[in-house]
Motif scaffolding. Structure first.
Motif, PDB file in Angstrom:
ATOM      1  N   ARG A  43     -18.769  54.422 -16.550  1.00 60.98           N
ATOM      2  CA  ARG A  43     -19.860  54.258 -17.503  1.00 60.98           C
ATOM      3  C   ARG A  43     -21.132  53.769 -16.797  1.00 60.98           C
ATOM      4  NH1 ARG A  43     -17.879  52.772 -23.439  1.00 60.98           N
ATOM      5  NH2 ARG A  43     -15.718  53.466 -23.354  1.00 60.98           N
ATOM      6  N   TYR A  66     -29.279  48.441 -14.403  1.00 57.91           N
ATOM      7  CA  TYR A  66     -27.902  48.261 -14.862  1.00 57.91           C
ATOM      8  C   TYR A  66     -27.016  47.732 -13.733  1.00 57.91           C
ATOM      9  CZ  TYR A  66     -29.599  51.307 -18.602  1.00 57.91           C
ATOM     10  OH  TYR A  66     -30.318  51.845 -19.628  1.00 57.91           O
ATOM     11  N   LEU A  79     -24.916  55.360 -16.887  1.00 57.54           N
ATOM     12  CA  LEU A  79     -26.102  54.584 -17.239  1.00 57.54           C
ATOM     13  C   LEU A  79     -27.203  54.756 -16.199  1.00 57.54           C
ATOM     14  CD1 LEU A  79     -24.405  51.277 -18.480  1.00 57.54           C
ATOM     15  CD2 LEU A  79     -25.712  52.885 -19.894  1.00 57.54           C
ATOM     16  N   ASP A 120     -27.663  56.463 -21.655  1.00 54.50           N
ATOM     17  CA  ASP A 120     -27.395  55.174 -22.297  1.00 54.50           C
ATOM     18  C   ASP A 120     -27.114  55.383 -23.778  1.00 54.50           C
ATOM     19  OD1 ASP A 120     -27.253  52.643 -23.245  1.00 54.50           O
ATOM     20  OD2 ASP A 120     -29.105  51.932 -22.334  1.00 54.50           O
ATOM     21  N   LYS A 178     -27.342  45.125 -18.832  1.00 50.96           N
ATOM     22  CA  LYS A 178     -28.604  45.863 -18.907  1.00 50.96           C
ATOM     23  C   LYS A 178     -29.767  44.875 -18.823  1.00 50.96           C
ATOM     24  CE  LYS A 178     -31.237  48.946 -21.985  1.00 50.96           C
ATOM     25  NZ  LYS A 178     -31.217  49.663 -23.292  1.00 50.96           N
ATOM     26  N   TRP A 180     -25.109  48.009 -27.203  1.00 50.71           N
ATOM     27  CA  TRP A 180     -25.268  46.746 -26.464  1.00 50.71           C
ATOM     28  C   TRP A 180     -25.250  45.549 -27.410  1.00 50.71           C
ATOM     29  CZ3 TRP A 180     -25.013  46.927 -21.294  1.00 50.71           C
ATOM     30  CH2 TRP A 180     -25.296  48.131 -20.661  1.00 50.71           C
TER      31      TRP A 180
END
Length: 628
Positions: A512, A558, A516, A521, A572, A525
């Protein structure tokens, strides 16, 4: 650097201990003896550190830790190669600094030694230096004033050298400002957590996985051997409690040492200090002479002039009053002048290391002999301690022989020395301070020896602390045993599943993270949190480290981090904000921490250079040898 200070709050204290070399009652002759040859632990050029010196320092450090930690003290704290090497390194550093101080003709003056002694709280009574307390404290440590003062002079000399080196590090304003900005900088970060628990259902263990782990890690599933014991303690304190001292003995001791029970003459003085640091010696002396002329014309104005002109902040507000003091508490020039005045008389201008003084004597307490009633308790305690020390030395051998010769019971030795036989709860082989005297590694080794376990015989008498002997005997014993596989199988399977689930979470998280970084994205979050290097409590510590390693040049940025036992966190970074302006006190404190760290580096660099200059050899075999 500031992270290091925050994460290890004792680092600055350790450094200060290094450069101030506190008065530790080492004994000056420990620096001078060179007994032994091939057993020397280290050599610095022609100077040796003997096994005896090293073991003495090791024992002294153990006693310091025992005093500081109390019941939490664990003898194993210093019984490892790293601790022994650290203690030896300190000894080597001291020797190197001694050699260098000698080459540079550095030494501590008599005045510096007097000031240091007068400033030790342990030597004070009612806030004032007491020569009697001073001598009594040294006697309790088995030292003479001459030996202590020689050691203190050496410590102050080393402080002078190491302190000068440490103070040579300068923190530039630019560097300081940049580091403070980094410390207070704020980062806005959001977190997406891949919980380990959500991957447990995906884990499929092989049928034999738990059995295989059990067989390969059987030591983890051993129940340790345990024992219940009875024991007796012979100490100088227990012997002392059985002793009594007669009135005649106390009177005889008082009459034969009356010089020790004299309250020395004390004088009270006020002074005006004109420091030479501001305008130089000539201007300071001229100002002092002008004030002296004014005082001679108007003696009653002394206190007002002191409040107005004295550079001594401690006494100026009190009209220059210094209170009562005895000889040895002031610098020599000041003391000689004060003790040469008559009550009410004013001195001339007196120079000292602090500047120029004008002294007015305001009171005299003549020397007087303390009556027996006042010092009776002190004499009685001292006589008891001396007698207990002598009797303990006599009793120790008999105690040791008796527990060996009558090894089937502790009753005879308890009866002979009027001791109480005590019983323990279940004990393990490992030292545990909570078990008191039976938490000592040496007594446990004797208690869990083959003869003690098999025959239930008394252990030998073991010294578990200075002037303290213990003998013990096993009452009940449980051998170590391997827990049955079936009783631990479920726990092993849970452990293995969680380990494998963490691997799956980390693998998924890494995939993942790559997405990102490519701009994909689509994650939900969590709430944005604002953190700084000074306060990152909103996110896990490992995540905080990752956040502050992220490149803020292109946002959003990231990162991912594995969280042992929890899973994997994706991070993030959205914004980087300047920190709040620090108030003067906080700024000063942070810069002081930075200065302390740089000073430590200066000292360490200097010591490294000395090691390169002088030939330092370490005898690894002697270093690892245990004291017998």
């Amino acid at each position: 650097m500031f992270d290091a200070v925050r994460n290890n709050k004792r680092i600055v204290q350790v450094f200060l201990a290094l450069i101030t070399l506190p008065f530790a009652f080492f004994g000056v002759d420990s620096y001078m003896r060179n007994s032994g040859t091939g057993g020397d632990v280290a050599a610095i050029g022609d100077m040796k550190i003997t096994q005896q010196q090293f073991q003495q320092t090791l024992r002294e450090q153990q006693e310091r830790l025992r005093t500081q930690l109390g019941a939490q003290f664990d003898p194993k704290l210093l019984d490892n190669p790293e601790a022994r090497k650290a203690i030896l390194d300190d000894l080597i550093n001291q020797r190197l600094l001694l050699v260098e101080a000698g080459k540079n003709h550095m030494f501590a003056s008599d005045d510096a030694v007097r000031r240091a002694i007068a400033g030790v709280d342990a030597f004070k009574v009612d806030g004032k230096f007491s020569n009697e307390r001073y001598e009594a404290a040294l006697r309790a440590q088995g030292m003479s004033p001459q030996g202590f003062e020689a050691q203190l002079r050496q410590d102050l000399t080393l402080q002078q050298l190491a302190g000068a080196i440490g103070q040579s590090g300068i923190v530039s304003r630019t560097v300081g400002d940049r580091l403070l900005a980094l410390q207070t900088e704020k980062r806005e970060v959001a977190e997406y957590r891949l919980s380990l628990d959500s991957y447990l259902d995906k884990v499929k263990l092989p049928d034999d996985a738990a059995r295989k782990f059990y067989d390969e890690n059987s030591a983890q599933f051993q129940t340790p051997e345990q024992a219940k014991a009875e024991y007796v303690v012979l100490s100088m304190e227990t012997i002392g409690a059985q002793l009594s001292v007669s009135e005649a003995e106390i009177k005889a001791a008082y009459d034969s040492h009356k010089e020790r029970y004299v309250q020395p003459e004390e004088r009270r003085a006020s002074h005006i200090l004109i420091s030479s640091e501001k305008g130089g010696k000539d201007k300071a002396k001229a100002k002092a002479e002008e004030l002296l002329t004014e005082i001679r014309k108007t003696p009653a104005a002394f206190a007002d002039l002191a409040r107005k002109h004295s550079d001594d902040p401690g006494s100026a507000a009190k009209g220059g009053d210094l209170g009562f003091f005895a000889r040895g508490m002031m610098v020599k020039s000041f003391e000689d002048s004060a003790f040469g005045l008559k009550d009410g008389e004013v001195s001339g201008v007196v120079e000292s290391d602090f500047g120029f003084h004008i002294i007015k004597l305001t009171g005299v307490h003549a020397a007087k002999e303390k009556p027996l009633a006042e010092v009776k308790d002190e004499i009685e305690a001292e006589l008891k301690k001396t007698a207990a020390s002598r009797k303990f030395a006599e009793a120790a051998e008999a105690f040791s022989n008796m527990v060996y010769e009558q090894a089937d019971s502790l009753a005879p030795v308890a009866e002979k020395f009027k001791l109480t036989i005590k019983q323990s709860d279940w004990l393990g082989r490992q030292a545990a301070p909570a078990n008191g005297v039976l938490g000592n590694e040496k007594i446990l080794a004797a208690l869990f020896s083959g003869d003690s376990i098999q025959n239930k015989r008394n252990t030998e008498a073991v010294e578990v602390a200075p002037n303290t002997l213990v003998a013990a005997r096993i009452l009940d014993y449980k051998a170590a045993a391997l827990q049955p596989f079936d009783s631990v199988k479920a726990g092993i399977e849970t452990l293995l599943k969680r380990k494998e689930a963490l691997v799956l979470a980390a693998r998924d998280g890494a995939e993942r993270l790559e997405a990102l970084k490519k701009g994909e994205d689509k994650l939900g979050w969590g709430a944005v949190k604002t953190v700084s290097r000074l306060d990152a409590r909103g996110i896990p510590p490992l995540a905080a480290q990752a956040v502050f390693r992220m490149d803020a040049g292109k946002l959003p940025a990231y990162a991912g981090v594995e969280l042992p036992g929890e899973g994997y966190a994706l991070l993030k970074l959205g914004k980087v904000l300047p920190g709040d302006k620090m108030d003067d006190a906080a700024r000063k404190g942070m810069l002081q921490q930075l200065g302390a760290l740089l000073s430590k580096e200066e000292v360490q660099t200097y010591l490294a250079a000395l090691r390169a200059r002088y030939k330092v050899e370490i005898n690894q075999v002697a270093l690892e040898a245990k004291d017998k």
